[in-house]
Design a protein around this motif. Structure first.
Motif, mmCIF file in Angstrom:
data_model
loop_
_atom_site.group_PDB
_atom_site.id
_atom_site.type_symbol
_atom_site.label_atom_id
_atom_site.label_comp_id
_atom_site.label_asym_id
_atom_site.label_seq_id
_atom_site.Cartn_x
_atom_site.Cartn_y
_atom_site.Cartn_z
ATOM 1 N N HIS A 1 46.980 12.921 44.666
ATOM 2 C CA HIS A 1 48.130 13.292 45.494
ATOM 3 C C HIS A 1 48.125 12.538 46.816
ATOM 4 O O HIS A 1 49.186 12.136 47.315
ATOM 5 N N ALA A 2 46.932 12.326 47.395
ATOM 6 C CA ALA A 2 46.855 11.627 48.673
ATOM 7 C C ALA A 2 47.284 10.174 48.541
ATOM 8 O O ALA A 2 48.003 9.643 49.401
ATOM 9 N N ILE A 3 46.883 9.516 47.455
ATOM 10 C CA ILE A 3 47.200 8.090 47.284
ATOM 11 C C ILE A 3 48.632 7.908 46.822
ATOM 12 O O ILE A 3 49.347 6.997 47.275
ATOM 13 N N SER A 4 49.101 8.761 45.889
ATOM 14 C CA SER A 4 50.439 8.575 45.324
ATOM 15 C C SER A 4 51.539 8.949 46.313
ATOM 16 O O SER A 4 52.563 8.257 46.409
ATOM 17 N N HIS A 5 51.356 10.039 47.082
ATOM 18 C CA HIS A 5 52.408 10.492 47.992
ATOM 19 C C HIS A 5 52.253 9.919 49.392
ATOM 20 O O HIS A 5 53.261 9.668 50.063
ATOM 21 N N ARG A 6 51.037 9.769 49.842
ATOM 22 C CA ARG A 6 50.757 9.307 51.208
ATOM 23 C C ARG A 6 51.517 10.156 52.219
ATOM 24 O O ARG A 6 52.085 9.669 53.191
ATOM 25 N N ASN A 7 51.537 11.462 51.949
ATOM 26 C CA ASN A 7 52.263 12.416 52.778
ATOM 27 C C ASN A 7 51.306 13.551 53.141
ATOM 28 O O ASN A 7 50.795 14.247 52.264
#
Length: 645
Positions: free
Chosen positions: A405-411
């Motif tokens: 989730h951290a890498i894919s969304h960067r949110n």
């Protein structure tokens, strides 16, 4: 002697035997009567307790019986001069006594119980015939009686019993003492549960107290607006958190060494010392230089062969995680992300939890099989090897979804939602499962005992559990979720702390108040684990582990990982908000990362691992022991000279 003032021994070991349906005409052949007779001859005090489906033989051993067993075991015990010497009952006053005045610790007593219990052998010249109801079997010459009865199903189980008097004292001074939430009677815990559990609770208490600082700091970072300095808050917070973690584990080393000195415990195990001693004698027994070279080569060959076997086993585990578990975890994270319906997400998560439980059990069994071929010194080394291998599985399960989730969304908002769900759901689920599962296991065994007895009798509604031994027998054992071969229940307790520590540390910049959840969970764990050990499970088998073992290196690994992951998070944060350009921002983050790594490795050697008083006490004991040895040698030489003259 002080040994004469020893209190009445408590019943600490229990044997489970079946009920007899037929009264033996010749009691000399009845195996249970023979067992009780031999136990009394070995010096045990026994008490028979009648249960619903089984009978129970409770054992207690007077101090003299335990001293005889310790002498036969050649047990090493600390003396008042600071040396660990072989125990001799005639010189009992020379040996160090525990804080409560007892001579032997619970671990030492358990070893003596096992030695006496399994040391009952057939010393006659002929095999003896034993019977239980209409079943007969032979007790061979030189064969252990208890092992023979276990193989025949007569002795169903041998397990430790809770000492009701000391248990009530611990409940009063530990569980019901609410003046200080983190206060714990460490000495009483050590004497009652053994070294390994006492070290765990000492670590948990210190860890929970130290969590107050990052929890308060995380609240300030999350809630306070620093205005123009807001861009520098997260890097400073990260530096403070890394420094806090490094200092905590350095001061834990000092605390651990102080506890061992307080309890007069040598940090090296007896098995390791015996192995090194055998190597030394092997070298000394070779008279020729060529023989010495061959012996050294054999030891070196075995040493490096063992290292190669460990490398092979670790490679198998790592490749299995990368090739099997990593795709599975990434597939689950991707499907969870693209699924729109909450109901489908719930079903997907349920299927994932079921599958991953079986995957972890399989991984644990495979790891145990691999460890059997490693050249480990003792059981604790085997347990540490198992911890490293199985933690890799849990590491992938716990963090790969968050990384995705951290890498894919960067949110950061999305990442915080995922972290909140993981922390809250994981903590609530683990605490409920940890406290409810032993109760449900006990209730199910109790129901099964009544149901099985009700088949043959119609008055079971009037029968109750009058025997405390039977209640203890029905309670679940304090075992690890991956099995009982090498680890006890502390594996799950340490695992929970490690996964929570990693979640808070590795994503500290994205969710600073994660340390608040960790602190609350720490205060909860102190009480929950206490109640579980004293009331919900059987008394654990003691383990003589002087440190937290492999978990210390795992925590160190998580600190290094947190430096890397938080540096990546800062790069994503500043690049996305457009405050910095990516080039200078990346350069700044790389500089911060290197500063953190320097802090990690410099401060790891800044704080001494032992307090000064521990080193001074050890030096004093060593000097005192040398003086006594020198005087004894001089007396021997003088006596020999006078005898010669």
């Amino acid at each position: 002697m002080n040994a004469d003032k020893e209190e009445q021994p408590a019943f600490e070991i229990c044997l489970v035997v079946p009920k007899r349906t037929v009264k033996e005409e010749d009691e000399s052949c009845d195996c249970i009567e023979v067992l009780e007779k031999e136990l009394r001859n070995s010096g045990f005090m026994i008490e028979r307790a009648v249960g619903i489906s089984d009978d129970f033989i409770k054992l207690a051993a007077p101090l003299k019986t335990l001293g005889r067993a310790a002498s036969e075991l050649r047990m090493k015990k600390p003396t008042y001069i600071g040396m660990d010497l072989q125990f001799e009952w005639r010189e009992v006053d020379a040996f160090f006594r525990q804080p409560d005045g007892s001579l032997f610790t619970w671990c030492e007593r358990f070893q003596c119980y096992c030695h006496l219990l399994y040391g009952i052998v057939n010393n006659s010249k002929f095999a003896a015939t034993l019977r239980l109801d209409d079943k007969g079997f032979l007790w061979g010459v030189g064969e252990s009686l208890v092992k023979r009865l276990e193989s025949q199903g007569v002795v169903k189980q041998v397990f430790p019993l809770h000492d009701e008097v000391k248990k009530k004292q611990l409940l009063k001074s530990w569980v019901l003492n609410w003046r200080d939430v983190t206060n714990q009677p460490i000495d009483d815990m050590y004497l009652y549960f053994g070294l390994k559990i006492a070290v765990y609770f000492s670590f948990l208490r210190m860890y929970t107290r130290w969590l107050i600082f990052p929890a308060v700091l995380g609240l300030m970072v999350q809630l306070v607006d620093f205005r123009s300095l807001q861009m520098m808050v997260l890097p400073v917070f990260l530096i403070c958190i890394i420094l806090w973690a490094v200092l905590f584990f350095q001061f834990w080393k000092r605390k651990n060494s102080a506890l061992l000195a307080r309890w007069q415990i040598n940090s090296f195990s007896d098995e390791q010392g015996l192995k090194l001693l055998s190597k030394e004698w092997g070298l000394q027994s070779s008279e020729h230089a060529q023989d010495i070279i061959k012996v050294k080569q054999a030891y070196q060959r075995n040493e490096w062969l063992g290292q190669l076997v460990k490398l092979r086993n670790n490679s198998i585990v790592i490749l299995s995680i990368i090739c099997l578990q990593l795709p599975f975890e990434l597939a689950y994270a991707h499907l969870y992300d693209v699924t729109a319906s909450d109901a489908m997400r719930f079903g997907l998560t349920a299927v994932y939890l079921v599958v991953i439980q079986y995957f972890t059990r399989i991984g644990g069994k495979v790891s145990v099989k691999l460890i059997q071929y490693e050249n480990n010194d003792n059981r604790e080394y085997c347990a540490d090897s198992l911890v490293y291998k199985v933690f890799g599985l849990y590491f992938m399960q716990s963090y790969i979804g968050v990384f995705y989730h951290a890498i894919s969304h960067r949110n950061f908002k999305t990442l915080r939602k995922v972290l909140i769900q993981r922390l809250i759901i994981y903590q609530v689920f683990e605490n409920l499962l940890e406290n409810s599962l032993p109760y449900f296991k006990y209730s199910y065994k109790k129901f099964s005992a009544f149901r099985n007895k009700k088949i043959g009798h119609s008055i079971m509604s009037k029968i109750k559990f009058n025997s405390k031994a039977e209640k203890e027998y029905l309670k679940p054992t304090y075992a690890a979720s991956i099995g009982e071969e090498l680890e006890d229940g502390l594996f799950d307790d340490y695992l929970e702390l490690a996964l929570q520590f990693g979640m808070a540390m590795m994503f500290a910049c994205a969710f600073p108040i994660a340390f608040v959840f960790a602190a609350v969970n720490g205060f909860t764990e102190i009480r929950a684990d206490t109640v579980k050990l004293l009331t919900m499970v059987r008394r654990p088998i003691p383990r003589a582990t002087a440190t937290i073992g492999a978990w210390f290196n795992i925590f160190q690994f998580l600190i290094v990982m947190s430096i890397c992951t938080n540096s990546v998070l800062l790069v994503c944060l500043y690049d996305q908000e457009g405050k910095w350009k990516i080039e200078p921002g990346l350069l700044t983050i790389l500089i911060i990362e290197h500063i953190l790594l320097i802090i990690k490795f410099v401060f790891s050697h800044f704080v001494p691992e032992e307090p000064a008083w521990v080193r001074a006490k050890r030096a004093k004991n060593t000097t005192h022991a040398q003086e006594i040895c020198h005087k004894q040698l001089l007396r021997s030489f003088s006596g020999g000279k006078r005898h010669w003259e």
